[in-house]
Scaffold this motif. Structure first.
Motif, PDB file in Angstrom:
ATOM      1  N   MET A   1       3.892   6.938  -6.703  1.00 43.57           N
ATOM      2  CA  MET A   1       3.565   6.452  -5.564  1.00 43.57           C
ATOM      3  C   MET A   1       3.071   7.684  -4.567  1.00 43.57           C
ATOM      4  O   MET A   1       2.006   7.541  -3.919  1.00 43.57           O
ATOM      5  CB  MET A   1       4.913   6.055  -4.797  1.00 43.57           C
TER       6      MET A   1
ATOM      7  N   ALA B   1      -0.247   6.735  -3.303  1.00 41.67           N
ATOM      8  CA  ALA B   1      -0.272   6.214  -1.788  1.00 41.67           C
ATOM      9  C   ALA B   1      -1.053   6.420  -0.898  1.00 41.67           C
ATOM     10  O   ALA B   1      -1.742   5.604  -0.183  1.00 41.67           O
ATOM     11  CB  ALA B   1       0.997   7.153  -1.332  1.00 41.67           C
ATOM     12  N   GLY B   2      -1.736   7.486  -1.096  1.00 39.86           N
ATOM     13  CA  GLY B   2      -3.198   7.956  -0.308  1.00 39.86           C
ATOM     14  C   GLY B   2      -4.111   6.660  -0.307  1.00 39.86           C
ATOM     15  O   GLY B   2      -4.831   6.163   0.476  1.00 39.86           O
TER      16      GLY B   2
ATOM     17  N   ARG C   1      -2.902   3.287   0.744  1.00 41.24           N
ATOM     18  CA  ARG C   1      -2.953   3.016   2.302  1.00 41.24           C
ATOM     19  C   ARG C   1      -4.449   3.000   2.856  1.00 41.24           C
ATOM     20  O   ARG C   1      -4.925   2.472   3.785  1.00 41.24           O
ATOM     21  CB  ARG C   1      -2.276   4.273   2.790  1.00 41.24           C
ATOM     22  N   ARG C   2      -5.558   3.794   2.194  1.00 41.08           N
ATOM     23  CA  ARG C   2      -6.824   3.969   2.746  1.00 41.08           C
ATOM     24  C   ARG C   2      -7.384   2.564   2.342  1.00 41.08           C
ATOM     25  O   ARG C   2      -8.017   1.733   3.332  1.00 41.08           O
ATOM     26  CB  ARG C   2      -7.487   4.998   2.002  1.00 41.08           C
TER      27      ARG C   2
ATOM     28  N   ARG D   1      -6.126   0.115   4.848  1.00 41.46           N
ATOM     29  CA  ARG D   1      -6.620   0.178   6.301  1.00 41.46           C
ATOM     30  C   ARG D   1      -8.081  -0.592   6.192  1.00 41.46           C
ATOM     31  O   ARG D   1      -8.437  -1.161   7.368  1.00 41.46           O
ATOM     32  CB  ARG D   1      -6.626   1.709   6.453  1.00 41.46           C
TER      33      ARG D   1
ATOM     34  N   ASP E   1       0.196  -0.223   6.336  1.00 45.31           N
ATOM     35  CA  ASP E   1       1.198   0.263   5.788  1.00 45.31           C
ATOM     36  C   ASP E   1       2.323  -0.502   5.314  1.00 45.31           C
ATOM     37  O   ASP E   1       3.016  -0.345   4.333  1.00 45.31           O
ATOM     38  CB  ASP E   1       2.012   1.409   6.681  1.00 45.31           C
ATOM     39  N   ASP E   2       2.310  -1.782   6.198  1.00 45.52           N
ATOM     40  CA  ASP E   2       3.277  -2.714   5.597  1.00 45.52           C
ATOM     41  C   ASP E   2       2.578  -3.198   4.233  1.00 45.52           C
ATOM     42  O   ASP E   2       3.523  -3.695   3.357  1.00 45.52           O
ATOM     43  CB  ASP E   2       3.595  -3.999   6.497  1.00 45.52           C
TER      44      ASP E   2
ATOM     45  N   ALA F   1       0.676  -2.036   2.053  1.00 49.14           N
ATOM     46  CA  ALA F   1       1.081  -0.975   1.061  1.00 49.14           C
ATOM     47  C   ALA F   1       2.507  -0.999   0.666  1.00 49.14           C
ATOM     48  O   ALA F   1       2.315  -0.963  -0.810  1.00 49.14           O
ATOM     49  CB  ALA F   1       0.174   0.219   1.474  1.00 49.14           C
ATOM     50  N   GLN F   2       3.267  -1.034   1.527  1.00 47.66           N
ATOM     51  CA  GLN F   2       4.620  -1.006   0.901  1.00 47.66           C
ATOM     52  C   GLN F   2       4.961  -2.379   0.138  1.00 47.66           C
ATOM     53  O   GLN F   2       5.718  -2.252  -0.698  1.00 47.66           O
ATOM     54  CB  GLN F   2       5.664  -1.074   2.307  1.00 47.66           C
TER      55      GLN F   2
ATOM     56  N   PHE G   1       3.647  -1.693  -3.315  1.00 51.39           N
ATOM     57  CA  PHE G   1       4.438  -1.076  -4.054  1.00 51.39           C
ATOM     58  C   PHE G   1       5.797  -1.479  -4.473  1.00 51.39           C
ATOM     59  O   PHE G   1       6.207  -1.469  -5.705  1.00 51.39           O
ATOM     60  CB  PHE G   1       4.541   0.367  -3.581  1.00 51.39           C
ATOM     61  N   LEU G   2       6.435  -2.224  -3.774  1.00 51.21           N
ATOM     62  CA  LEU G   2       7.672  -2.958  -4.033  1.00 51.21           C
ATOM     63  C   LEU G   2       7.382  -4.085  -5.040  1.00 51.21           C
ATOM     64  O   LEU G   2       8.082  -4.143  -6.270  1.00 51.21           O
ATOM     65  CB  LEU G   2       8.327  -3.502  -2.697  1.00 51.21           C
TER      66      LEU G   2
END
Lengths: 108, 170
Positions: free
Chosen positions: B12, B16-17, B20-21, B24, B34-35, B37-38, B41-42
């Motif tokens: 992660m 992560a970067g 998230r990009r 976005r 971010d939600d 992306a989360q 990952f989950l």
């Protein structure tokens, strides 16, 4: 890695979309993993079994139904096979006279 | 199990970067991004057993990320159709907007918003994250030729925005 990246545009876009520090984000996701780590896995596993198990069960049921629906032949009778008559070999034992050897003797 | 968690934490931190990009670029709203992306990952954590370690991790993970962002976008569009103009977070556009970099970011942000979502994902994956056309085709689920065309058109439009910025502010 691609070779013809537009580096200037890429860098500008990266800055534009930059989310900032990732540490808080990573901690948040790890915290979620800690609170509900394995529950979805159980359902995933169950659904993966169901994906394979249901078609297999349908095929087995169809095959069983097909075999049950086949017309049944009566079992071969030893008496019919040997003698070919309706009274069968029992007459050999119940008749007071000797067996008639004619059919065998007259066979060319 | 805790080893898996630690290894996943490292994955992660590395991705992560990028995730998230990409979110976005697709969602244009930092909280939603971010939600998403989360969620991604989950989902990746749950599906980790399905990952083939002979293949590169990045495209596999980014595909999950792209799908999570697209799902969220679909759900959001169903939920609200009238708030799309309120795009990237206001926190991004702070009081120091007059600086060159901020102006360029704003210009690019506007230009990104004009692009179809597929163009945005394609150009960000290509020019920002460095994935190949073939990898992007797998990530966003379109033919490779379409990715090439999307990147080309997106670049042309974004380049135009950058040129405008240079003309006006440099």
């Amino acid at each position: 890695m691609n070779q013809d990246q537009d580096k200037e545009l890429g860098l500008a876009l990266k800055r534009t979309l930059d989310p900032g520090d990732n540490r808080v984000f990573v901690s948040r996701v790890l915290a979620r993993i800690d609170t509900a780590p394995m529950a979805p896995l159980f359902w995933d596993l169950l659904s993966s079994w169901a994906r394979r198990g249901i078609p297999a069960a349908v095929m087995i049921a169809a095959l069983t139904a097909f075999l049950l629906a086949l017309p049944r032949q009566p079992a071969a009778n030893l008496e019919d096979t040997l003698v070919g008559g309706t009274d069968g070999g029992a007459s050999l034992f119940t008749s007071p006279g000797p067996p008639d050897a004619g059919p065998i003797a007259n066979t060319p | 199990m805790s080893g898996d968690r630690e290894a996943f934490g490292q994955i992660m931190e590395r991705y992560a970067g990028s995730a998230r990009r990409l979110c976005r670029a697709i969602l244009r709203d930092s909280e939603d991004a971010d939600d998403a992306a989360q969620d991604a990952f989950l989902s990746a954590w749950v599906k980790l057993g399905q990952y083939d370690p002979r293949r590169p991790l990045g495209p596999w993970l980014m595909r999950i990320v792209a799908n999570a962002a697209k799902d969220r976008r679909r759900r959001r569009e169903v939920r609200r159709t009238d708030e799309l103009s309120e795009s990237m977070p206001s926190s991004q556009a702070g009081p120091d907007r007059e600086t060159d970099r901020r102006l360029l970011e704003a210009e690019l942000q506007d230009a990104l918003e004009e692009l179809p979502v597929r163009y945005r994902a394609a150009v960000v994956l290509y020019d920002v994250e460095g994935y190949s056309h073939a990898e992007i085709a797998k990530i966003i689920g379109v033919p490779e030729g379409t990715v090439r065309s999307d990147v080309f058109h997106a670049r042309r439009m974004l380049r135009q925005a950058m040129d405008d910025w240079k003309e006006n502010w440099k």
